[in-house]
Motif scaffolding. Structure first.
Motif, PDB file in Angstrom:
ATOM      1  N   LEU A 132       0.820  -1.205   0.000  1.00 53.03           N
ATOM      2  CA  LEU A 132       0.000   0.000   0.000  1.00 53.03           C
ATOM      3  C   LEU A 132       0.857   1.259   0.000  1.00 53.03           C
ATOM      4  CD1 LEU A 132      -2.720  -0.914   2.659  1.00 53.03           C
ATOM      5  CD2 LEU A 132      -2.708  -1.383   0.209  1.00 53.03           C
ATOM      6  N   GLU A 133       0.267   2.342  -0.505  1.00 52.41           N
ATOM      7  CA  GLU A 133       0.885   3.660  -0.451  1.00 52.41           C
ATOM      8  C   GLU A 133       0.472   4.338   0.858  1.00 52.41           C
ATOM      9  OE1 GLU A 133       3.013   4.903  -2.719  1.00 52.41           O
ATOM     10  OE2 GLU A 133       2.846   3.001  -3.801  1.00 52.41           O
ATOM     11  N   PRO A 134       1.271   5.262   1.378  1.00 51.03           N
ATOM     12  CA  PRO A 134       0.935   5.917   2.649  1.00 51.03           C
ATOM     13  C   PRO A 134      -0.409   6.649   2.642  1.00 51.03           C
ATOM     14  CG  PRO A 134       3.196   6.408   2.038  1.00 51.03           C
ATOM     15  CD  PRO A 134       2.577   5.673   0.886  1.00 51.03           C
ATOM     16  N   ASP A 135      -0.811   7.175   1.496  1.00 54.97           N
ATOM     17  CA  ASP A 135      -2.048   7.954   1.433  1.00 54.97           C
ATOM     18  C   ASP A 135      -3.209   7.195   0.778  1.00 54.97           C
ATOM     19  OD1 ASP A 135      -0.940   7.908  -1.090  1.00 54.97           O
ATOM     20  OD2 ASP A 135      -1.347  10.020  -1.515  1.00 54.97           O
ATOM     21  N   GLU A 136      -3.072   5.891   0.621  1.00 54.32           N
ATOM     22  CA  GLU A 136      -4.118   5.097  -0.039  1.00 54.32           C
ATOM     23  C   GLU A 136      -5.354   5.003   0.852  1.00 54.32           C
ATOM     24  OE1 GLU A 136      -4.116   1.320  -3.018  1.00 54.32           O
ATOM     25  OE2 GLU A 136      -2.370   1.736  -1.788  1.00 54.32           O
ATOM     26  N   ASP A 137      -6.533   5.139   0.230  1.00 60.14           N
ATOM     27  CA  ASP A 137      -7.777   5.087   0.996  1.00 60.14           C
ATOM     28  C   ASP A 137      -8.420   3.701   0.920  1.00 60.14           C
ATOM     29  OD1 ASP A 137      -8.806   5.002  -1.570  1.00 60.14           O
ATOM     30  OD2 ASP A 137      -9.977   6.832  -1.397  1.00 60.14           O
ATOM     31  N   ILE A 138      -9.473   3.519   1.694  1.00 56.94           N
ATOM     32  CA  ILE A 138     -10.127   2.211   1.791  1.00 56.94           C
ATOM     33  C   ILE A 138     -10.668   1.754   0.440  1.00 56.94           C
ATOM     34  CG2 ILE A 138     -12.079   0.967   2.815  1.00 56.94           C
ATOM     35  CD1 ILE A 138     -11.582   2.647   5.345  1.00 56.94           C
ATOM     36  N   ALA A 139     -11.301   2.657  -0.288  1.00 54.98           N
ATOM     37  CA  ALA A 139     -11.858   2.291  -1.601  1.00 54.98           C
ATOM     38  C   ALA A 139     -10.762   1.785  -2.537  1.00 54.98           C
ATOM     39  CB  ALA A 139     -12.579   3.484  -2.216  1.00 54.98           C
ATOM     40  N   GLY A 140      -9.611   2.429  -2.511  1.00 53.63           N
ATOM     41  CA  GLY A 140      -8.499   2.005  -3.350  1.00 53.63           C
ATOM     42  C   GLY A 140      -7.980   0.628  -2.963  1.00 53.63           C
ATOM     43  N   VAL A 177      -9.208   2.973  14.209  1.00 53.99           N
ATOM     44  CA  VAL A 177      -9.927   1.713  14.434  1.00 53.99           C
ATOM     45  C   VAL A 177     -11.093   1.602  13.451  1.00 53.99           C
ATOM     46  CG1 VAL A 177     -11.369   0.457  16.081  1.00 53.99           C
ATOM     47  CG2 VAL A 177      -9.269   1.514  16.844  1.00 53.99           C
ATOM     48  N   ILE A 178     -11.756   2.713  13.188  1.00 57.31           N
ATOM     49  CA  ILE A 178     -12.900   2.706  12.271  1.00 57.31           C
ATOM     50  C   ILE A 178     -12.456   2.289  10.878  1.00 57.31           C
ATOM     51  CG2 ILE A 178     -14.654   4.155  11.163  1.00 57.31           C
ATOM     52  CD1 ILE A 178     -14.648   5.779  13.845  1.00 57.31           C
ATOM     53  N   ASN A 179     -11.358   2.849  10.392  1.00 54.22           N
ATOM     54  CA  ASN A 179     -10.838   2.469   9.071  1.00 54.22           C
ATOM     55  C   ASN A 179     -10.530   0.975   9.015  1.00 54.22           C
ATOM     56  OD1 ASN A 179     -10.941   5.038   8.010  1.00 54.22           O
ATOM     57  ND2 ASN A 179      -8.754   5.432   8.245  1.00 54.22           N
ATOM     58  N   LEU A 180      -9.875   0.476  10.051  1.00 53.82           N
ATOM     59  CA  LEU A 180      -9.494  -0.937  10.055  1.00 53.82           C
ATOM     60  C   LEU A 180     -10.715  -1.852  10.149  1.00 53.82           C
ATOM     61  CD1 LEU A 180      -6.279  -0.713  12.238  1.00 53.82           C
ATOM     62  CD2 LEU A 180      -6.411  -1.221   9.794  1.00 53.82           C
ATOM     63  N   ARG A 181     -11.704  -1.482  10.943  1.00 52.46           N
ATOM     64  CA  ARG A 181     -12.938  -2.280  11.021  1.00 52.46           C
ATOM     65  C   ARG A 181     -13.635  -2.328   9.670  1.00 52.46           C
ATOM     66  NH1 ARG A 181     -14.958  -0.109  16.654  1.00 52.46           N
ATOM     67  NH2 ARG A 181     -13.964  -1.654  17.954  1.00 52.46           N
ATOM     68  N   ILE A 184     -13.422  -6.658   3.216  1.00 47.81           N
ATOM     69  CA  ILE A 184     -12.627  -7.758   2.668  1.00 47.81           C
ATOM     70  C   ILE A 184     -13.260  -9.101   3.036  1.00 47.81           C
ATOM     71  CG2 ILE A 184     -10.382  -8.914   2.785  1.00 47.81           C
ATOM     72  CD1 ILE A 184      -9.111  -6.110   2.841  1.00 47.81           C
ATOM     73  N   GLU A 185     -13.794  -9.207   4.245  1.00 46.26           N
ATOM     74  CA  GLU A 185     -14.456 -10.451   4.644  1.00 46.26           C
ATOM     75  C   GLU A 185     -15.736 -10.683   3.835  1.00 46.26           C
ATOM     76  OE1 GLU A 185     -14.819 -10.321   8.910  1.00 46.26           O
ATOM     77  OE2 GLU A 185     -12.807 -11.138   9.158  1.00 46.26           O
ATOM     78  N   GLN A 188      -6.613  -4.887  18.018  1.00 44.01           N
ATOM     79  CA  GLN A 188      -7.886  -4.600  18.683  1.00 44.01           C
ATOM     80  C   GLN A 188      -9.076  -4.993  17.812  1.00 44.01           C
ATOM     81  OE1 GLN A 188      -8.287  -0.566  20.076  1.00 44.01           O
ATOM     82  NE2 GLN A 188      -6.231  -0.555  20.932  1.00 44.01           N
ATOM     83  N   VAL A 189      -8.916  -4.863  16.507  1.00 43.42           N
ATOM     84  CA  VAL A 189      -9.986  -5.168  15.554  1.00 43.42           C
ATOM     85  C   VAL A 189     -10.012  -6.652  15.202  1.00 43.42           C
ATOM     86  CG1 VAL A 189     -10.749  -4.649  13.183  1.00 43.42           C
ATOM     87  CG2 VAL A 189      -9.920  -2.828  14.637  1.00 43.42           C
TER      88      VAL A 189
END
Length: 111
Positions: A7-15, A42-46, A52-53, A74-75
């Motif tokens: 991943l790139e440092p600024d990559e978002d969830i949609a990407g 935590v919200i991004n990771l959840r 993905i699941e 934690q997630v």
């Protein structure tokens, strides 16, 4: 064995989701650079884990960033220290059966 995605440092969830979708393997490992925005919440990771699941895949991370490691654990996302460790990891079959299974608020499977 995990499919490795850098991943790139600024990559978002949609990407990230669009990059994971075409992957044929069920186990996907995201290599997250230190300070990447996607792993600082935590919200991004959840959200990432849930999406993905839904694809029937298992997600894990490779990062040395302490904040990202802590939040991911934690997630419930497995975190590896190195890419070689992630490549050689065997995903437990029970993890496969849980991926893509929707659960209610109490953690029970809906099917």
């Amino acid at each position: 064995m995990n499919e490795i995605i850098y991943l790139e440092p600024d990559e978002d969830i949609a990407g990230v989701i669009s990059r994971v979708k075409p992957v044929a393997k069920r186990a996907v490992c995201l290599v997250v650079p230190r300070g990447a925005s996607i792993s600082q919440s935590v919200i991004n990771l959840r959200l990432l884990k849930r999406e993905i699941e839904k694809m029937g895949k298992i997600v894990s991370l490779v990062t040395k960033d302490k904040i990202s490691r802590n939040l991911a654990s934690q997630v419930g996302i497995t975190v590896y220290s190195t890419v070689s460790e992630a490549k050689n990891a065997r995903v437990d079959q029970t993890e496969y059966s849980e991926a893509g299974t929707e659960k209610d608020e109490e953690g029970f499977s809906s099917s």
